[in-house]
Design a protein around this motif. Structure first.
Motif, PDB file in Angstrom:
ATOM      1  N   ARG A   1      23.026  54.477  47.411  1.00 25.38           N
ATOM      2  CA  ARG A   1      23.951  53.876  46.035  1.00 25.38           C
ATOM      3  C   ARG A   1      24.819  52.954  46.407  1.00 25.38           C
ATOM      4  N   TYR A   2      25.055  52.237  45.404  1.00 18.11           N
ATOM      5  CA  TYR A   2      25.778  50.902  45.335  1.00 18.11           C
ATOM      6  C   TYR A   2      27.230  50.776  45.868  1.00 18.11           C
ATOM      7  N   ARG A   3      27.532  50.203  45.960  1.00 11.55           N
ATOM      8  CA  ARG A   3      28.669  49.388  47.078  1.00 11.55           C
ATOM      9  C   ARG A   3      29.202  48.531  47.458  1.00 11.55           C
ATOM     10  N   SER A   4      30.530  48.393  46.589  1.00 14.40           N
ATOM     11  CA  SER A   4      30.675  46.665  46.435  1.00 14.40           C
ATOM     12  C   SER A   4      32.136  46.975  47.020  1.00 14.40           C
ATOM     13  N   ILE A   5      32.779  45.191  47.407  1.00 19.34           N
ATOM     14  CA  ILE A   5      33.620  45.208  47.510  1.00 19.34           C
ATOM     15  C   ILE A   5      34.559  44.475  46.404  1.00 19.34           C
ATOM     16  N   VAL A   6      36.288  45.501  46.828  1.00 19.33           N
ATOM     17  CA  VAL A   6      36.988  45.078  45.481  1.00 19.33           C
ATOM     18  C   VAL A   6      38.070  44.573  45.631  1.00 19.33           C
ATOM     19  N   ASP A   7      38.146  43.784  45.519  1.00 17.61           N
ATOM     20  CA  ASP A   7      39.110  42.466  45.322  1.00 17.61           C
ATOM     21  C   ASP A   7      40.264  43.001  44.596  1.00 17.61           C
ATOM     22  N   VAL A   8      41.545  42.258  44.026  1.00 13.04           N
ATOM     23  CA  VAL A   8      43.293  42.068  43.741  1.00 13.04           C
ATOM     24  C   VAL A   8      43.125  41.166  43.736  1.00 13.04           C
ATOM     25  N   TYR A   9      43.689  40.792  42.279  1.00  6.85           N
ATOM     26  CA  TYR A   9      44.569  39.476  42.347  1.00  6.85           C
ATOM     27  C   TYR A   9      45.959  39.104  41.523  1.00  6.85           C
ATOM     28  N   VAL A  10      46.450  38.857  42.027  1.00  4.98           N
ATOM     29  CA  VAL A  10      48.043  38.766  41.892  1.00  4.98           C
ATOM     30  C   VAL A  10      48.454  37.821  40.919  1.00  4.98           C
ATOM     31  N   LEU A  11      47.994  37.555  39.278  1.00  7.85           N
ATOM     32  CA  LEU A  11      48.544  36.156  38.599  1.00  7.85           C
ATOM     33  C   LEU A  11      49.861  36.336  38.314  1.00  7.85           C
ATOM     34  N   LEU A  12      51.094  35.629  38.987  1.00 10.44           N
ATOM     35  CA  LEU A  12      52.278  34.773  39.093  1.00 10.44           C
ATOM     36  C   LEU A  12      51.930  34.261  37.745  1.00 10.44           C
ATOM     37  N   ARG A  13      53.055  34.568  36.774  1.00  7.71           N
ATOM     38  CA  ARG A  13      53.364  33.805  35.642  1.00  7.71           C
ATOM     39  C   ARG A  13      54.853  32.976  35.260  1.00  7.71           C
ATOM     40  N   ARG A  14      54.766  31.569  34.949  1.00  3.22           N
ATOM     41  CA  ARG A  14      55.865  31.058  34.688  1.00  3.22           C
ATOM     42  C   ARG A  14      55.494  30.020  33.652  1.00  3.22           C
ATOM     43  N   ASP A  15      55.867  30.463  32.418  1.00  2.00           N
ATOM     44  CA  ASP A  15      55.492  30.459  31.292  1.00  2.00           C
ATOM     45  C   ASP A  15      53.951  30.327  30.901  1.00  2.00           C
ATOM     46  N   ASP A  16      53.717  29.384  30.994  1.00  2.00           N
ATOM     47  CA  ASP A  16      51.923  28.784  30.894  1.00  2.00           C
ATOM     48  C   ASP A  16      51.147  27.930  32.004  1.00  2.00           C
ATOM     49  N   LYS A  17      51.989  28.998  33.164  1.00  2.00           N
ATOM     50  CA  LYS A  17      51.675  28.232  34.691  1.00  2.00           C
ATOM     51  C   LYS A  17      51.333  29.499  34.601  1.00  2.00           C
ATOM     52  N   ILE A  18      50.345  29.444  35.932  1.00  2.00           N
ATOM     53  CA  ILE A  18      49.864  30.353  37.292  1.00  2.00           C
ATOM     54  C   ILE A  18      50.478  29.581  38.558  1.00  2.00           C
TER      55      ILE A  18
END
Length: 148
Positions: free
Chosen positions: A4-21
């Motif tokens: 059975r396939y298993r994978s690591i799960v990552d989470v990313y948070v894009l904090l945005r200010r205008d057009d910037k992260i």
């Protein structure tokens, strides 16, 4: 019968200010040191992707998020050159409590606000590819697979 396939799960948070992260420069981790990526990490046991994103944002840059602050924007199925796969969930936050700061100086050389359409050339490859997909309005991508 295959395993059975298993994978690591990552989470990313894009904090945005205008057009910037907000990006963090990795250091002393053994993976992608000297490269930039948003606040992120892998899930811990018994943790949802939302709870993981909230935890990582607080641990890494000291901002407090509520569930309603996070909006799903993308998922990527990535495979590195060694054949190891990961699934990364990207969430965007436009509101949070606290001013982002480097809370893990032993693993991060510094933070910066970068133009989301023109990330630094030393941004982690699959993260940069996912951000480009997000900027184009795509909610799903694959990266590092033969046809991805």
């Amino acid at each position: 019968m295959s395993e059975r396939y298993r994978s690591i799960v990552d989470v990313y948070v894009l904090l945005r200010r205008d057009d910037k992260i907000l990006l963090m420069e990795r250091a002393n981790t053994g993976y992608a040191d000297g490269q930039f990526c948003p606040p992120s990490g892998h899930l811990e046991q018994e943790e949802s992707v939302i709870d993981g994103a909230i935890r990582e944002a607080y641990e890494e840059v000291g901002v407090s998020l509520r569930r309603e602050d996070l909006h799903f924007v993308h998922v990527v199925h990535h495979r590195n050159p060694k054949g190891q796969a990961r699934i990364g969930f990207f969430f965007e936050a436009t509101g949070w409590e606290g001013e982002p700061s480097n809370r893990e100086p032993e693993k991060c050389a510094g933070i910066l606000w970068a133009d989301a359409d023109k990330l630094p050339p030393n941004t982690v490859d699959y993260t940069a590819a996912a951000v480009a997909q997000i900027q184009d309005g795509h909610e799903f991508s694959i990266h590092g697979w033969a046809h991805g």
